[in-house]
Design a protein around this motif. Structure first.
Motif, PDB file in Angstrom:
ATOM      1  N   ALA A 133      74.965 -23.222  -7.359  1.00 61.06           N
ATOM      2  CA  ALA A 133      73.676 -22.647  -6.953  1.00 61.06           C
ATOM      3  C   ALA A 133      72.987 -23.497  -5.891  1.00 61.06           C
ATOM      4  O   ALA A 133      72.184 -22.977  -5.106  1.00 61.06           O
ATOM      5  N   THR A 134      73.262 -24.798  -5.863  1.00 58.95           N
ATOM      6  CA  THR A 134      72.648 -25.658  -4.848  1.00 58.95           C
ATOM      7  C   THR A 134      73.554 -25.870  -3.641  1.00 58.95           C
ATOM      8  O   THR A 134      73.190 -26.589  -2.710  1.00 58.95           O
ATOM      9  N   SER A 135      74.737 -25.260  -3.652  1.00 59.98           N
ATOM     10  CA  SER A 135      75.692 -25.482  -2.559  1.00 59.98           C
ATOM     11  C   SER A 135      75.417 -24.542  -1.390  1.00 59.98           C
ATOM     12  O   SER A 135      74.903 -23.433  -1.573  1.00 59.98           O
ATOM     13  N   ARG A 136      75.763 -25.004  -0.215  1.00 58.72           N
ATOM     14  CA  ARG A 136      75.677 -24.181   0.997  1.00 58.72           C
ATOM     15  C   ARG A 136      77.043 -24.023   1.660  1.00 58.72           C
ATOM     16  O   ARG A 136      77.221 -23.224   2.569  1.00 58.72           O
ATOM     17  N   LYS A 137      77.982 -24.834   1.190  1.00 56.42           N
ATOM     18  CA  LYS A 137      79.366 -24.736   1.632  1.00 56.42           C
ATOM     19  C   LYS A 137      80.220 -25.466   0.617  1.00 56.42           C
ATOM     20  O   LYS A 137      79.709 -26.143  -0.287  1.00 56.42           O
ATOM     21  N   LYS A 138      81.533 -25.352   0.739  1.00 59.83           N
ATOM     22  CA  LYS A 138      82.448 -25.995  -0.192  1.00 59.83           C
ATOM     23  C   LYS A 138      82.249 -27.505  -0.197  1.00 59.83           C
ATOM     24  O   LYS A 138      82.188 -28.146   0.852  1.00 59.83           O
ATOM     25  N   SER A 270      67.828 -24.316  -5.941  1.00 58.56           N
ATOM     26  CA  SER A 270      68.677 -23.446  -6.748  1.00 58.56           C
ATOM     27  C   SER A 270      67.865 -22.279  -7.266  1.00 58.56           C
ATOM     28  O   SER A 270      66.786 -22.466  -7.829  1.00 58.56           O
ATOM     29  N   PHE A 271      68.391 -21.085  -7.076  1.00 57.60           N
ATOM     30  CA  PHE A 271      67.715 -19.856  -7.510  1.00 57.60           C
ATOM     31  C   PHE A 271      68.776 -19.005  -8.193  1.00 57.60           C
ATOM     32  O   PHE A 271      69.666 -18.452  -7.550  1.00 57.60           O
ATOM     33  N   MET A 272      68.707 -18.897  -9.519  1.00 55.54           N
ATOM     34  CA  MET A 272      69.744 -18.199 -10.283  1.00 55.54           C
ATOM     35  C   MET A 272      69.141 -17.042 -11.063  1.00 55.54           C
ATOM     36  O   MET A 272      68.052 -17.167 -11.634  1.00 55.54           O
ATOM     37  N   CYS A 273      69.849 -15.928 -11.100  1.00 61.22           N
ATOM     38  CA  CYS A 273      69.389 -14.779 -11.879  1.00 61.22           C
ATOM     39  C   CYS A 273      70.540 -14.233 -12.719  1.00 61.22           C
ATOM     40  O   CYS A 273      71.706 -14.351 -12.367  1.00 61.22           O
ATOM     41  N   ALA A 274      70.171 -13.653 -13.848  1.00 60.82           N
ATOM     42  CA  ALA A 274      71.150 -13.054 -14.759  1.00 60.82           C
ATOM     43  C   ALA A 274      70.583 -11.733 -15.254  1.00 60.82           C
ATOM     44  O   ALA A 274      69.466 -11.353 -14.925  1.00 60.82           O
ATOM     45  N   GLY A 275      71.369 -11.023 -16.074  1.00 63.43           N
ATOM     46  CA  GLY A 275      70.904  -9.758 -16.626  1.00 63.43           C
ATOM     47  C   GLY A 275      71.293  -8.564 -15.785  1.00 63.43           C
ATOM     48  O   GLY A 275      71.982  -8.687 -14.757  1.00 63.43           O
ATOM     49  N   THR A 276      70.838  -7.378 -16.210  1.00 62.71           N
ATOM     50  CA  THR A 276      71.148  -6.139 -15.497  1.00 62.71           C
ATOM     51  C   THR A 276      70.113  -5.860 -14.412  1.00 62.71           C
ATOM     52  O   THR A 276      69.031  -6.441 -14.402  1.00 62.71           O
ATOM     53  N   ASP A 277      70.469  -4.960 -13.504  1.00 62.05           N
ATOM     54  CA  ASP A 277      69.565  -4.468 -12.451  1.00 62.05           C
ATOM     55  C   ASP A 277      69.112  -5.547 -11.480  1.00 62.05           C
ATOM     56  O   ASP A 277      68.090  -5.393 -10.804  1.00 62.05           O
TER      57      ASP A 277
END
Length: 547
Positions: A133-138, A270-277
Motif C-alpha cells: 500500500a505504501t509502494s510506488r514501484k517494485k 497508505s490508503f486501503m479499502c476492503a468490502g463490497t462496492d
C-alpha cells in the motif's frame, strides 16, 4: 523478529522479497505451495469430527480425492458445531473466534475459529498489504514507527478488529484514537477523536470499508463548514506545521472556490479499502485524498487472502492463506437454475482472462472451512503483468453471488430475509423480486419490485411511500447491519416500485418462466416492467387492476 526491527537489520530488497516475493512466483511455484499446504490441512480436517460430519466416513488421501469426496459447502454445514463452539471437534485449537452477520432475521451471526497458524499467516499477509500500500514501484515502500493510522475499523469480535492487534505486534505506529479508547466509543465519537488527534499528529495510514471511508472523508471535508461545530473544534491546539498547512490549504481553497479536502491537510502514505462496492467510492476517495485506494480482500471465514499492488491492476491472492478453487460463470448459472446441481470447479492455474468466477476456499493451518462457498464473485483481469513483472493471475472483486444482496459492505439480504420482512409487516404483497441497482451518482441500493394482492380493499390505501416505510421498519428490525447502514452512512438503501396486479402472471404467460426472486438480469426487469404496462394478450390495464 518484529517488522520494525527488520527495517533496521535488513535492506529494502530483503524485506520486499519476504513480504512481496509471492508476486513473482511462477505458476508452478505458487501451485506447489498451494498443494503442500492443502495436503497438510487435509490430514487435520479429514480426521476431525467436523470434517467427518461432512465426509460421512470417506477418507481422501490425495488432492484429487479431496475435491471429489468433499462436497461444496456453505455455512449451514458448519453451523451446528461452530455456533456452539465445539472446539474438540475442530481441525485445530482456536486461539480466538471472530464473527460477522449471516442472514439478518433468519440467522443473525456466523462465527469462525482462528488457530495460531491462521493468525500468524494473517499477520504476515497484513504486513504484506501495508508494504504494497505504501509502494510506488517494485521494491520501494515507506513505513516508519512514527506513522499514524486513522481508526475507521469495527472492533473485535469483527475481523477488522484484528488489524490493529496484529500490527501492534509488528510495529509501534499509533492508531488514532488508540485501540483501547476506540473500542469504547461510538462510530461518530471515533471519527471526531481520530480527526482531532490526526490534525495534531498527522495521518499516514487510512483503512476501512470503502463506504465507511467515504462517509468519514465527507465528515472531514465539512471541517470548513459552519454546519459542523464539533468538527470545527479540531482546528484548536494543532502543531505549527499543521497550522501552516491549514493556512496554505485555505488560500488554495479560496482561490479554487472549493471546500477543504482531506488531501489539503494530510499526505497519506497508505490508503486501503476492503468490502463490497468499493468501485462506487474509489474515484471520490482519490479526489478527496489525492491517493488512489488500494483494495484488499479479507473476510471472516477466509482471513486476508489478497491485495492490489502499486499498479492497481487487480488483486493478487496470497498462496499461503487458502486453497483456491473457482466455479465458472456458466456453472454458477446452472446451479442457480437447479440448486441440486453440483457445479464443477477449476484451480487457480486454470482461470482465463475475462472469466467470471465464484470463489471456493479451503482455509489452511487448521481452519474449519473446506471447499467453502464464501459467496463472492471475481473476474480474472489478466494473467501476467509487465508492471509487476510476473506471470500469475490477478482478479477484480465484482460482488456477492446473485442470491445475496450486499449494500456497501453492510448487509446480507437474502430471499429468506425479504420473505420474513414481508410476512412480519402483514402487507398484502402477492409477488416480489429484488435487485441491487445503482443511483445516478453510482451508489448502491436495494430495489424491490412489488405486486399487491388483487381484491383486497386495503390495497387502495397503500402507496409506495407506505410500503417503503413499513418494509424499512422490518428490515431494520431483522437486520442490525441494515439499520447501521442508514444510521451511520445516512443512506436509505431501499427503493420500491409498485406493479399492477397480474404483472408477474403476465410475465409468466409471455415468457413461460417465473422471474428470479433475487437479482434477475436487467433485461428480465425490463420485460417485467413491460408486462406492468400491458400483458401478453395486449389487454389494457384498468383502475381495478391496481386493487
Amino acid at each position: 523478529m518484529r517488522f520494525q526491527e527488520k527495517l533496521h537489520e535488513y535492506s529494502k530488497e530483503e524485506i520486499w522479497e519476504e513480504y512481496c516475493g509471492f508476486l513473482t512466483l511462477s505458476t508452478e511455484e505458487f501451485m506447489a505451495i498451494q498443494k503442500r499446504l492443502l495436503t497438510e490441512q487435509m490430514e487435520l480436517w479429514c480426521n476431525s469430527a467436523l470434517g467427518q460430519s461432512i465426509l460421512k466416513g470417506k477418507v481422501p488421501t490425495t488432492i484429487e480425492e479431496f475435491r471429489t469426496m468433499v462436497p461444496l459447502t456453505t455455512y449451514e454445514d458448519y453451523a451446528p458445531i461452530l455456533l456452539s463452539k465445539q472446539t474438540k471437534a475442530l481441525p485445530g485449537e482456536p486461539v480466538l473466534w471472530v464473527q460477522t452477520s449471516w442472514e439478518g432475521g433468519v440467522h443473525p451471526i456466523k462465527v469462525a475459529p482462528y488457530t495460531k497458524g491462521i493468525l500468524d499467516t494473517f499477520q504476515h499477509n497484513v504486513m504484506s498489504c501495508l508494504v504494497l500500500a505504501t509502494s510506488r514501484k517494485k521494491g520501494d515502500f515507506d513505513i516508519s514507527v512514527t506513522d499514524h493510522m486513522l481508526y475507521a475499523l469495527a472492533p473485535l469480535p469483527y475481523v477488522t478488529g484484528l488489524l490493529p492487534l496484529l500490527c501492534r505486534e509488528e510495529i509501534d505506529f499509533e492508531f488514532l484514537p488508540s485501540v483501547k479508547d476506540a473500542v469504547n466509543m461510538s462510530f461518530k465519537e471515533r471519527n471526531i477523536q481520530g480527526f482531532k488527534l490526526g490534525v495534531k499528529k498527522g495521518i499516514e495510514y487510512f483503512f476501512g470499508l470503502g463506504s465507511v471511508l467515504y462517509y468519514v472523508s465527507q465528515s472531514l471535508s465539512s471541517i470548513n463548514s459552519n454546519r459542523s461545530k464539533s468538527l470545527g473544534e479540531l482546528l484548536r491546539s494543532v502543531s505549527p506545521t499543521m497550522i501552516f498547512r491549514m493556512a496554505k490549504a485555505k488560500r488554495v481553497c479560496r482561490k479554487e472556490n472549493r471546500e477543504l479536502l482531506p488531501k489539503d491537510l494530510f499526505k497519506l502514505k497508505s490508503f486501503m479499502c476492503a468490502g463490497t462496492d468499493n468501485r462506487c467510492y474509489k474515484a471520490d476517495l482519490e479526489h478527496m485524498w489525492g491517493v488512489a485506494p488500494m483494495e484488499l480482500f479479507a473476510g471472516t471465514e477466509p482471513t486476508c487472502i489478497g491485495c492490489e499492488t502499486w499498479s492497481r491492476e487487480g488483486v493478487y491472492f496470497f498462496p499461503d492463506a487458502c486453497f483456491y478453487e473457482f466455479i465458472p460463470e456458466d456453472e454458477m448459472n446452472r446451479n442457480m437454475e437447479d440448486p441440486n446441481y453440483q457445479p464443477r470447479t477449476i484451480l487457480w492455474d486454470e482461470v482465463v482472462p475475462g472469466g467470471i468466477y465464484e470463489i471456493v476456499l479451503t482455509v489452511f493451518k487448521g481452519g474449519a472451512f473446506a471447499r467453502y462457498r464464501v459467496g463472492d464473485v471475481f473476474r480474472c483481469t489478466g494473467i501476467g503483468s509487465t508492471l509487476e513483472n510476473n506471470t500469475i493471475p490477478r482478479f477484480q472483486y465484482i460482488d456477492r453471488v446473485p442470491q445475496i444482496i450486499d449494500i456497501a459492505g453492510f448487509t446480507r439480504i437474502t430471499e429468506k430475509s425479504i420473505n420474513q420482512a414481508v410476512e412480519l409487516s402483514r402487507l398484502p404483497i402477492e409477488n416480489w423480486t429484488a435487485k441491487k441497482e445503482f443511483s445516478e451518482n453510482n451508489r448502491p441500493y436495494l430495489h424491490l419490485y412489488v405486486e399487491l394482492q388483487r381484491n383486497n380493499l386495503i390495497n387502495s390505501a397503500i402507496s409506495t411511500r407506505i410500503l417503503q416505510d413499513q418494509l424499512g421498519i422490518y428490515f431494520r428490525y431483522l437486520d442490525q447491519d441494515y439499520e447501521d447502514l442508514k444510521k451511520i452512512l445516512g443512506v436509505d438503501p431501499l427503493k420500491i416500485t409498485m406493479l399492477k396486479c397480474g404483472t408477474f402472471a403476465a410475465y409468466h404467460r409471455k415468457f413461460g418462466t417465473t422471474i428470479r426472486k433475487m437479482n434477475p438480469e436487467s433485461c428480465e426487469i425490463n420485460d417485467l416492467l413491460t408486462c406492468h404496462q400491458i400483458d401478453s394478450l395486449e389487454r389494457r390495464w384498468t383502475v381495478d387492476d391496481w386493487i
